[in-house]
Design an enzyme around this catalytic site. Structure first.
Site, PDB file in Angstrom:
ATOM      1  CD  GLU A   1     -23.949 -39.224 131.582  1.00 53.79           C
ATOM      2  OE1 GLU A   1     -24.781 -39.636 132.404  1.00 53.79           O
ATOM      3  OE2 GLU A   1     -24.173 -39.207 130.365  1.00 53.79           O
TER       4      GLU A   1
ATOM      5  CG  ASP B   1     -20.961 -46.058 128.086  1.00 58.37           C
ATOM      6  OD1 ASP B   1     -21.219 -44.913 127.707  1.00 58.37           O
ATOM      7  OD2 ASP B   1     -21.834 -46.878 128.437  1.00 58.37           O
TER       8      ASP B   1
HETATM    9  C1  6LW Z   1     -23.579 -44.251 130.676  1.00 64.80           C
HETATM   10  C2  6LW Z   1     -23.655 -42.807 130.792  1.00 64.80           C
HETATM   11  C3  6LW Z   1     -24.574 -42.496 129.711  1.00 64.80           C
HETATM   12  O1  6LW Z   1     -23.297 -44.904 131.855  1.00 64.80           O
HETATM   13  O2  6LW Z   1     -25.282 -43.559 129.347  1.00 64.80           O
HETATM   14  O3  6LW Z   1     -25.937 -40.852 129.082  1.00 64.80           O
HETATM   15  C4  6LW Z   1     -24.964 -44.565 130.222  1.00 64.80           C
HETATM   16  N1  6LW Z   1     -24.749 -41.392 129.211  1.00 64.80           N
HETATM   17  O4  6LW Z   1     -22.424 -42.169 130.686  1.00 64.80           O
HETATM   18  C5  6LW Z   1     -25.045 -45.876 129.557  1.00 64.80           C
HETATM   19  O5  6LW Z   1     -24.183 -45.961 128.452  1.00 64.80           O
END
Ligand code: 6LW
Length: 522
Positions: A192, A36
């Site tokens: 996200e 991330d």
């Molecule tokens: C992060 C999100 C993700 O916050 O995993 O699936 C989470 N994607 O963007 C943790 O890294």
């Protein structure tokens, strides 16, 4: 003729300008569990943060002058008041952070899942302490901040499977407008990791879709107004390895990205991805990668030509400014560096570095549980590596233990340790914990004093061996990398090489005394 000479001179000048130092680099730019990534620029300095989940301190912070070479300069969350991790397993704790610089202040916004939700911390001194958290009422994960030209600050995150926006006071966390749904993505699951950028009169909203796995991708939309409507790029996704071009790539799961315009005007993207090691398994978690971006005026950004990346990137770069390589051997003659992490609300009194020794006071909280064990580790950063330490078990009570572990999470680890048995003898033991299974693979009697433990990593196996004279090594066993992979064990984290000390009797005063530690990638 004159023309020919002039153009030859121009060619030579161009070749000299793109010297060896301004061309090519190796991905990942930050190897080992560093997911991330988010990046910001201050003049010609770059700062990058990654998520940290159940580990402490929280949110590793890196500095670079070329986006390729990164040096860790600290962590954003260093105090218990900023980092309550009591309920955090490797699916919880500190999720994706965003770092931004505005008007002389750095801001970092992130989520403590199961520990209070979204919050912002800030600092004026990037190498100093960060503020107490300003908690945010907008839910969802992957919060990000954007300042518009009028000075207003906006927060985005992803409650209810969409990207929501509101105005925020970044110092107090007070929400200054209603939250509004601004985009739901292109139809991939888990929209996200939103980030907003403004360019050529457009607001661009870049997000991740598909989840942090093989179908992961990065998509982008734009609008003339910050609160939408946002229209998706017809060429989405702009980054994914879920395509034929990258089917056999050693890099998979590309996504969760951030963009930055460099001091020479070029655009770059940092993103996460993983490197499968044996079939569809990866053990190092998600790592940080870099890609060049072309972003024509009024147009859409294009990532590395075709939306895929490679381990060896043959592209022009910023002038490269590497840092000195860290030493491979730690003699424990100085406080532990930033690469060393603890678990959750660890008890600092259980760790002492003094006189060339790291002494770990054993805890009754075992590394098999989601508590606060005596554990300190550094990431596995290479598929092939060797790690070694010399340890003495200072404790005579049955169940006293000190050793070295390949630690993925509390239910997923391989341990090579000295253990005091019921008969009073010390053994060197190879054990695994895989889900509900806990098994001692092999034990060999030793004095329990000055035993060198060695773990060697390769694509398919870890090899565990020990030596009593530091010269002749005996192999206790080989364990498959697959069983500790994220695919097998789950969790958002990656493998650590950890040192630990634990005990089964509260009365025991056991300590593990480690004399040196080395880690070298091959
Ligand atoms: C992060 C999100 C993700 O916050 O995993 O699936 C989470 N994607 O963007 C943790 O890294």
């Amino acid at each position: 003729m004159k023309k020919l000479i002039t153009s030859s001179i121009a060619m030579i000048t161009a070749l000299v300008a793109v010297s060896a130092q301004d061309f090519g680099y190796q991905n990942p730019v930050i190897p080992g569990f560093h997911p991330d990534p988010s990046v910001c620029r201050v003049d010609s300095d770059y700062y990058l943060v990654t998520s940290s989940f159940e580990f402490a301190p929280g949110v590793p912070l890196f500095h670079s002058r070329d986006l390729i070479n990164w040096e860790q300069i600290g962590h954003c969350l260093t105090r218990r008041s900023q980092l309550p991790l009591e309920k955090s397993g490797s699916w919880c704790g500190i999720y994706a952070p965003t770092i931004r610089y505005h008007d002389g202040t750095f801001f970092m916004v992130t989520t403590n899942v199961a520990g209070g939700g979204n919050f912002i911390v800030h600092t004026k001194d990037i190498r100093g302490e960060w503020s107490e958290p300003a908690w945010l009422k907008q839910e969802g994960i992957d919060p990000s901040l954007f300042w518009d030209e009028d000075g207003k600050c906006y927060l985005t995150s992803n409650p209810n499977d969409g990207i929501w926006l509101c105005e925020v006071d970044p110092f107090t966390g007070e929400l200054k407008s209603e939250s509004k749904l601004i985009w739901e993505g292109m139809g991939g699951r888990y929209p996200e990791a939103p980030h907003i950028y403004k360019k050529d009169g457009w607001y661009y909203l870049m997000i991740a879709e598909g989840g942090t796995e093989y179908g992961h991708s990065e998509t982008i939309a734009r609008s003339r107004r910050i609160d939408g409507p946002y229209l998706g790029n017809p060429s989405n996704p702009i980054l994914t390895h879920y395509c034929q071009a990258a089917e056999n790539s050693p890099i998979q799961g590309t996504g969760h990205a951030d963009l930055v315009q460099a001091h020479d005007g070029s655009w770059w993207m940092v993103c996460l991805a993983f490197r499968p090691v044996s079939g569809n398994n990866h053990v190092m978690g998600r790592e940080t990668f870099l890609a060049p971006v072309t972003w024509p005026k009024g147009g859409w950004p294009v990532v590395n030509g075709n939306g895929t990346i490679a381990l060896q990137m043959d592209v022009p770069t910023l002038p490269q400014r590497p840092f000195a390589k860290p030493a491979t051997t730690n003699e424990f003659d100085a406080p532990l560096g930033y690469e060393w992490n603890y678990l959750r609300n660890y008890d600092a009194a259980n760790y002492e570095v003094k006189g060339g020794k790291l002494t770990l006071t054993a805890s009754t909280e075992s590394i098999d549980a989601e508590g606060n064990p005596t554990f300190v580790g550094r990431r596995q950063e290479n598929i092939n590596f060797a790690a070694e330490t010399k340890v003495s078990l200072n404790g005579k009570t049955e169940g006293d233990e000190a050793g070295m572990s390949i630690y993925m999470k509390c239910h997923t680890h391989y341990d090579l340790s000295l253990v005091r048995r019921k008969d009073g003898k010390a053994v060197v033991r190879l054990r695994y914990r895989l889900g509900e299974m806990s098994h001692v693979e092999k034990e060999v009697e030793t004095s329990g004093e000055g035993v060198t433990l060695r773990i060697e990593g390769a694509a398919e196996t870890y090899t565990f061996s020990f030596s009593t004279d530091g010269k002749k090594f005996e192999t206790l066993g080989r364990m498959n990398t697959r069983f500790i992979s994220s695919e097998a064990g789950g969790g958002f984290t990656g493998a650590y090489v950890g040192l630990f000390a634990q005990k089964t009797s509260a009365k025991s005063k056991a300590k593990g005394v480690f004399e040196r530690f080395s880690y070298s990638g091959k």
